[in-house]
Enzyme design. Structure first.
Site, PDB file in Angstrom:
ATOM      1  N   ILE A  20       0.861  -1.157   0.124  1.00 12.98           N
ATOM      2  CA  ILE A  20       0.068  -0.031   0.074  1.00 12.98           C
ATOM      3  C   ILE A  20       0.776   1.094   0.159  1.00 12.98           C
ATOM      4  O   ILE A  20       0.600   2.239  -0.746  1.00 12.98           O
ATOM      5  CB  ILE A  20      -1.060   0.115   1.211  1.00 12.98           C
ATOM      6  CG1 ILE A  20      -1.915  -0.983   1.102  1.00 12.98           C
ATOM      7  CG2 ILE A  20      -1.680   1.446   1.462  1.00 12.98           C
ATOM      8  CD1 ILE A  20      -2.757  -1.446   2.264  1.00 12.98           C
ATOM      9  N   ASP A  66      13.710   1.889  10.968  1.00 12.04           N
ATOM     10  CA  ASP A  66      12.740   0.909  11.643  1.00 12.04           C
ATOM     11  C   ASP A  66      11.735   2.295  12.112  1.00 12.04           C
ATOM     12  O   ASP A  66      11.985   2.846  13.215  1.00 12.04           O
ATOM     13  CB  ASP A  66      13.171   0.007  12.504  1.00 12.04           C
ATOM     14  CG  ASP A  66      12.477  -0.859  13.529  1.00 12.04           C
ATOM     15  OD1 ASP A  66      11.293  -0.588  13.372  1.00 12.04           O
ATOM     16  OD2 ASP A  66      12.909  -1.505  14.259  1.00 12.04           O
ATOM     17  N   TYR A 160      -3.230  -8.443  15.210  1.00 13.27           N
ATOM     18  CA  TYR A 160      -3.756  -7.525  14.266  1.00 13.27           C
ATOM     19  C   TYR A 160      -4.676  -6.840  14.411  1.00 13.27           C
ATOM     20  O   TYR A 160      -4.851  -5.645  14.478  1.00 13.27           O
ATOM     21  CB  TYR A 160      -3.686  -8.343  12.716  1.00 13.27           C
ATOM     22  CG  TYR A 160      -3.649  -7.577  11.634  1.00 13.27           C
ATOM     23  CD1 TYR A 160      -2.321  -6.786  11.248  1.00 13.27           C
ATOM     24  CD2 TYR A 160      -4.940  -7.230  11.037  1.00 13.27           C
ATOM     25  CE1 TYR A 160      -2.658  -5.914  10.014  1.00 13.27           C
ATOM     26  CE2 TYR A 160      -4.884  -6.351   9.938  1.00 13.27           C
ATOM     27  CZ  TYR A 160      -3.805  -5.683   9.449  1.00 13.27           C
ATOM     28  OH  TYR A 160      -3.804  -5.069   8.270  1.00 13.27           O
ATOM     29  N   LYS A 164      -5.002  -2.608  14.875  1.00 11.90           N
ATOM     30  CA  LYS A 164      -5.986  -1.623  14.059  1.00 11.90           C
ATOM     31  C   LYS A 164      -7.075  -1.419  15.081  1.00 11.90           C
ATOM     32  O   LYS A 164      -7.518  -0.124  14.603  1.00 11.90           O
ATOM     33  CB  LYS A 164      -6.521  -2.639  12.786  1.00 11.90           C
ATOM     34  CG  LYS A 164      -5.007  -3.033  12.067  1.00 11.90           C
ATOM     35  CD  LYS A 164      -4.369  -2.045  11.575  1.00 11.90           C
ATOM     36  CE  LYS A 164      -3.467  -2.471  10.488  1.00 11.90           C
ATOM     37  NZ  LYS A 164      -2.781  -1.306  10.196  1.00 11.90           N
TER      38      LYS A 164
END
Length: 255
Positions: A20, A66, A160, A164
């Site tokens: 993305i 990083d 995850y 999010k």
């Protein structure tokens, strides 16, 4: 064609070497913006500059860092802002998927922390380091790449999903803090599955061509980012924009 008023603007995209982030960087370049990308490895940067970001007429710059390491990220942001000649927009796109498919008992502390460090801390640190430069711009914006996983859950995605979900609230909190005094807008784009190398790896597939559900392309997400970054969306702030083909709007009622 509508002018998004992004020509000449200066943008930093974390995770800009692939997926993305790479699509977002390329989209800004097509609008005439100057773009700095941050990626974790030199190899990823080299592939991006030789591929989708080639022939950019000196409008793209790169730095290796990083995003979960504040000192490394601070150096990258300062380096890119200097080379860009200032900063108008940032896009926090760096992310990892974590231990996909793992049950609660199988998720490791190290794996859980890594996802939060990259997906949440990394986004926060990018905004923190970029903020002093964005405060000097007249129409600055921050866009974070979230996920529909911040609103709905799926099995085997504990870390995850948690990361999010945190991005949704981080977006709200930053939008209030940065807009009141500095008029910096903060939004996030929250797509369902996107056809990226990370998604293919996480789901263990070589292609999404035959899956029984709709899949975003990286360019789909990039267009949303461009709009939210544009001064044309000046009234939009604190929004987590779902890009999931309407799936989250469906009722569980069996009709």
């Amino acid at each position: 064609m509508t002018d998004l008023r992004l020509e000449g603007s200066r943008v930093i995209v974390s995770g800009g070497g692939s997926g993305i982030g790479l699509a977002v960087a390329a989209a800004f370049l097509r609008e005439g913006a100057k773009v700095g990308i941050i990626s974790r490895t030199a190899q990823t940067v080299e592939r991006a500059l030789a591929g989708a970001l080639a022939d950019s007429d000196g409008l793209v710059f790169a730095s290796v860092a990083d995003v979960s390491d504040e000192s490394s990220l601070a150096e990258a942001v300062l380096d890119l802002t200097t080379r860009l000649g200032g900063l108008d927009h940032i896009v926090a796109s760096a992310g990892v998927e974590g231990e996909m498919g793992a049950s609660l008992e199988e998720v490791t502390e190290q794996g859980f922390r890594e996802v939060l460090n990259v997906n949440v801390l990394g986004a926060f640190l990018l905004v923190k380091q970029a903020a002093p430069h964005l405060k000097l711009a007249s129409e600055a914006s921050v866009t974070i790449i979230g996920s529909d996983s911040g609103f709905v859950a799926a099995p085997g995605m504990l870390a995850y999903n948690a990361s999010k979900g945190a991005i949704v609230q981080l977006t709200r909190a930053l939008s209030f803090e940065l807009y009141e005094d500095f008029k910096i807008r903060v939004n996030s784009v929250c797509p369902s599955i996107v056809d990226t190398p990370m998604a293919r790896r996480g789901m263990g597939v070589d292609s999404f061509n035959d899956v029984p559900f709709p899949v975003n392309t990286p360019d789909d997400v990039a267009w949303s980012v461009l709009f939210l970054s544009s001064p044309l969306s000046r009234a939009i702030n604190g929004v987590s924009l779902m890009s999931d083909f309407g799936y989250s709007a469906r009722s569980s009622f069996p009709a």
